[in-house]
Design an enzyme around this catalytic site. Structure first.
Site: not given
Ligand code: 5GP
Ligand code: ZN
Length: 113
Positions: A30-31, A92-94, A99-101
């Protein structure tokens, strides 16, 4: 899906630090890590999220979980880790590619925020 961030990572158009890859899934750091280990495991097929997944995606979802377990073993965080699907904006899905964390390497509190 040319406008999908994670499809672009799969296509190699956006760089990512890969930690695992097979025919069906890709995993990368994750970034914006929220723990010493914070890996995202994604299916190569574009699925919007868990609530949009169909019965035909069941194996793919399982493969993401098994890949997470293998990465956790490899990164020696088996003492305690968490796998999380954030489902919908309210959770918090963005990014709207399933995707699985995988989070670990520190004490994880319960319940999560
Ligand atoms: P969500 O918030 O949808 O559950 O998780 C999305 C995840 O993607 C976040 O933890 C965010 O830090 C990560 N993310 C967003 N943009 C990028 C990117 O360009 N590269 C990587 N490696 N992770 C990203
Ligand atoms: Zn996608």
């Amino acid at each position: 899906m040319s406008d999908c961030l994670f499809c672009n990572i799969i296509a190699g158009k956006i760089p990512a630090k890969k930690v695992y890859e097979d025919e069906q899934v890709l995993a990368f750091n994750d970034i914006d890590p929220q723990a010493p280990t914070h890996v995202l495991i994604i299916p190569k097929k574009h699925v919007v999220g868990l609530k949009e997944a169909q019965a035909e995606d069941a194996e793919l979802i399982g493969q993401c979980q098994l890949a997470a377990a293998a990465i956790a073993r490899e990164q020696k965080i088996e003492d305690g880790y968490r796998t999380v699907f954030n489902v919908g904006r309210g959770a918090g899905q963005s990014v709207f590619h399933l995707h699985l964390h995988l989070l670990g390497g520190r004490k994880l509190n319960w319940p999560p925020g």
